[in-house]
Design an enzyme around this catalytic site. Structure first.
Site, PDB file in Angstrom:
ATOM      1  N   THR A 140       0.403  -1.254  -0.062  1.00 49.14           N
ATOM      2  CA  THR A 140       0.432   0.146   0.090  1.00 49.14           C
ATOM      3  C   THR A 140       1.007   1.045   0.001  1.00 49.14           C
ATOM      4  O   THR A 140       0.344   2.268  -0.500  1.00 49.14           O
ATOM      5  CB  THR A 140      -1.258   0.010   1.553  1.00 49.14           C
ATOM      6  OG1 THR A 140      -1.920  -0.726   1.859  1.00 49.14           O
ATOM      7  CG2 THR A 140      -1.822   1.494   1.307  1.00 49.14           C
ATOM      8  N   TYR A 145     -13.385  -5.737  -1.014  1.00 48.68           N
ATOM      9  CA  TYR A 145     -14.407  -5.046  -1.848  1.00 48.68           C
ATOM     10  C   TYR A 145     -15.098  -5.943  -1.445  1.00 48.68           C
ATOM     11  O   TYR A 145     -16.152  -6.352  -1.162  1.00 48.68           O
ATOM     12  CB  TYR A 145     -13.639  -4.444  -2.852  1.00 48.68           C
ATOM     13  CG  TYR A 145     -15.505  -4.417  -3.987  1.00 48.68           C
ATOM     14  CD1 TYR A 145     -15.882  -2.997  -3.525  1.00 48.68           C
ATOM     15  CD2 TYR A 145     -15.858  -4.568  -4.794  1.00 48.68           C
ATOM     16  CE1 TYR A 145     -17.231  -2.443  -3.702  1.00 48.68           C
ATOM     17  CE2 TYR A 145     -16.581  -4.365  -5.638  1.00 48.68           C
ATOM     18  CZ  TYR A 145     -17.403  -2.930  -5.313  1.00 48.68           C
ATOM     19  OH  TYR A 145     -18.611  -2.357  -5.610  1.00 48.68           O
ATOM     20  N   TYR A 173      -2.227 -10.777   5.828  1.00 49.78           N
ATOM     21  CA  TYR A 173      -1.766  -8.951   5.998  1.00 49.78           C
ATOM     22  C   TYR A 173      -3.361  -8.637   6.457  1.00 49.78           C
ATOM     23  O   TYR A 173      -4.034  -8.980   5.625  1.00 49.78           O
ATOM     24  CB  TYR A 173      -1.082  -8.069   4.902  1.00 49.78           C
ATOM     25  CG  TYR A 173      -1.531  -6.242   5.219  1.00 49.78           C
ATOM     26  CD1 TYR A 173      -1.446  -6.228   5.905  1.00 49.78           C
ATOM     27  CD2 TYR A 173      -1.217  -5.921   4.135  1.00 49.78           C
ATOM     28  CE1 TYR A 173      -1.430  -4.608   6.147  1.00 49.78           C
ATOM     29  CE2 TYR A 173      -1.114  -4.112   4.268  1.00 49.78           C
ATOM     30  CZ  TYR A 173      -1.073  -3.622   4.857  1.00 49.78           C
ATOM     31  OH  TYR A 173      -1.240  -2.108   5.735  1.00 49.78           O
ATOM     32  N   ARG A 217      -8.869  -0.909   5.527  1.00 52.56           N
ATOM     33  CA  ARG A 217      -8.665  -0.980   3.453  1.00 52.56           C
ATOM     34  C   ARG A 217      -8.984  -2.018   3.491  1.00 52.56           C
ATOM     35  O   ARG A 217     -10.057  -2.098   2.666  1.00 52.56           O
ATOM     36  CB  ARG A 217      -7.592  -1.289   3.767  1.00 52.56           C
ATOM     37  CG  ARG A 217      -6.239  -0.116   3.874  1.00 52.56           C
ATOM     38  CD  ARG A 217      -4.908   0.159   3.525  1.00 52.56           C
ATOM     39  NE  ARG A 217      -3.909   1.062   4.058  1.00 52.56           N
ATOM     40  CZ  ARG A 217      -4.577   2.073   2.868  1.00 52.56           C
ATOM     41  NH1 ARG A 217      -5.015   2.594   2.114  1.00 52.56           N
ATOM     42  NH2 ARG A 217      -3.642   3.448   3.575  1.00 52.56           N
ATOM     43  N   LYS A 273       1.101  -9.865  10.185  1.00 50.89           N
ATOM     44  CA  LYS A 273       1.303  -8.699   9.541  1.00 50.89           C
ATOM     45  C   LYS A 273      -0.373  -7.469  10.497  1.00 50.89           C
ATOM     46  O   LYS A 273      -2.107  -7.813   9.186  1.00 50.89           O
ATOM     47  CB  LYS A 273       1.889  -7.642   8.709  1.00 50.89           C
ATOM     48  CG  LYS A 273       1.707  -6.279   8.657  1.00 50.89           C
ATOM     49  CD  LYS A 273       1.519  -5.398   7.439  1.00 50.89           C
ATOM     50  CE  LYS A 273       1.470  -3.926   7.318  1.00 50.89           C
ATOM     51  NZ  LYS A 273       2.296  -3.051   6.788  1.00 50.89           N
ATOM     52  N   ILE A 308       6.084  -3.554  10.344  1.00 51.96           N
ATOM     53  CA  ILE A 308       6.541  -3.752   9.159  1.00 51.96           C
ATOM     54  C   ILE A 308       6.224  -2.471   9.478  1.00 51.96           C
ATOM     55  O   ILE A 308       4.641  -2.020   9.184  1.00 51.96           O
ATOM     56  CB  ILE A 308       5.263  -4.787   8.525  1.00 51.96           C
ATOM     57  CG1 ILE A 308       6.289  -6.055   8.481  1.00 51.96           C
ATOM     58  CG2 ILE A 308       5.222  -4.084   6.934  1.00 51.96           C
ATOM     59  CD1 ILE A 308       5.060  -6.604   7.733  1.00 51.96           C
TER      60      ILE A 308
END
Length: 369
Positions: free
Chosen positions: A111, A174, A198, A203, A226, A265
């Site tokens: 990202t 999404y 992740y 998001r 993560k 991270i």
């Protein structure tokens, strides 16, 4: 070759002056061409100890245990030229600064690196470039995740083929999916090599619950998680021996020293890699954590990577070029960053130029790239 054709080739044995047959243009300077020394382009100039991958090395030369040991991984920024193409010279310089300051790994095209604004061709090229230039000095983890399982498989195959040491995979966003669908999605890519999963619900719109991670934990290629949900979730995993990196710079100190995360991270390490290394390696240091907090809070006032892109431009490390839809922080925020740099100390930040506020007109916004 058939004899009839073979005999059509002219014989040089009968030529008294073979140079007439290979006539050079009048302007050619054979001596100059022969003695000229080729110089590699600056964008790819690296110290000799950055060894590229060798053709005889196995594709997955890094094991999950090697990834699990990394305490400081930078989600590296991707700089751009004024036409929106990658600025590989600035990118190489930024990666070099990470290595020189003790960062152990980089996430390429995450990202922060704006993988969401890249074509897959750009994405895989940048992973391969990073491996070739720096793979002997730092672990290269390619963001090859996707909300499409087919794309995630294909990108991961390509990423490991060009030598990345590990993959970063997000859950399908999404469209989202069921718990069983998440497990099947990750199972489809885990067999390829060391993988970090992740979890960033802000998001993706969907949390990866612990039940998914526990179901996948038996796979030896699962390097760890993560995790961006918070330290209670971090402790759920570390208490069961699952490796976790904090995905939140503002929580990473406590994650590391109070909740047994292996490290972070980080976005902030793009700017102050040496201080972030100290935070992850040198024991509990609440004073340093507090000193960095104004910078971290500034970076995330707007969605990442807007703050980071603005900061690196102000430091003269990257050109002030933004791929839309990202735009720079406004003038007041840029003035605030200058004050933060002066408070922490310019010597702790990447680059050598004086930090500048920059005018609005200095920024270039690219909508076709």
């Amino acid at each position: 070759m058939p004899a009839a054709v073979y005999h059509q080739l002219p014989s040089l044995n009968g030529l008294k002056d073979s140079s007439a047959f290979f006539q050079l243009p009048p302007s050619s300077n054979v001596s100059t061409r022969r003695n000229a020394r080729w110089r590699s382009p600056e964008a790819a100039v690296i110290p000799s100890f950055h060894l590229p991958m060798r053709s005889f090395e196995v594709k997955n030369r890094t094991f999950s245990e090697d990834i699990k040991a990394l305490k400081l991984i930078t989600a590296i920024k991707t700089p751009y030229l004024p036409d929106g193409r990658f600025d590989l010279e600035a990118y190489d310089s930024l990666v070099n600064m990470q290595i020189e300051n003790g960062v152990e790994g980089v996430i390429v095209g995450g990202t922060t690196g704006e993988g969401q604004l890249m074509s897959w061709d750009e994405h895989i090229m940048l992973i391969g470039h990073t491996v070739n230039c720096f793979g002997g000095s730092i672990k290269v983890i390619g963001n090859t995740g996707s909300n499409s399982t087919r794309e995630a498989i294909h990108a991961s195959e390509q990423g490991f083929a060009v030598g990345m040491h590990g993959a970063l995979h997000i859950n399908p966003y999404y469209g989202k999916t069921s718990i069983e669908g998440m497990i099947a999605h990750f199972d489809s890519v885990l067999h390829m090599g060391p993988t970090i999963i992740y979890n960033v619900p802000s998001r993706t719109g969907q949390d990866i619950p612990p039940s998914v991670i526990f179901a996948l934990a038996k796979n030896p290629n699962l390097a760890g998680i993560k995790e961006c949900v918070g330290n209670d979730r971090v402790e759920q995993y570390t208490s069961k021996g699952i490796v976790v990196w904090s995905g939140n710079d503002d929580q990473c100190h406590d994650s590391r020293w109070d909740f047994d995360a292996v490290g972070v991270i980080s976005v902030t390490s793009n700017l102050v890699p040496g201080l972030m290394r100290e935070l992850m390696f040198s024991g509990k240091n609440p004073a340093l954590n507090a000193k960095l907090m104004p910078l971290i809070e500034w970076l995330f006032k707007e969605p990442n990577p807007i703050g980071l892109n603005t900061a690196l431009a102000q430091l003269g490390v990257a050109r002030p070029v933004f791929r839309l839809p990202y735009v720079p922080l406004p003038l007041a925020k840029r003035v605030e960053f200058v004050n933060i740099v002066n408070e922490i100390g310019r010597q702790h930040f990447v680059g050598e130029k004086d930090v500048q506020v920059l005018d609005d007109d200095d920024f270039i916004l690219v909508d076709r790239y």
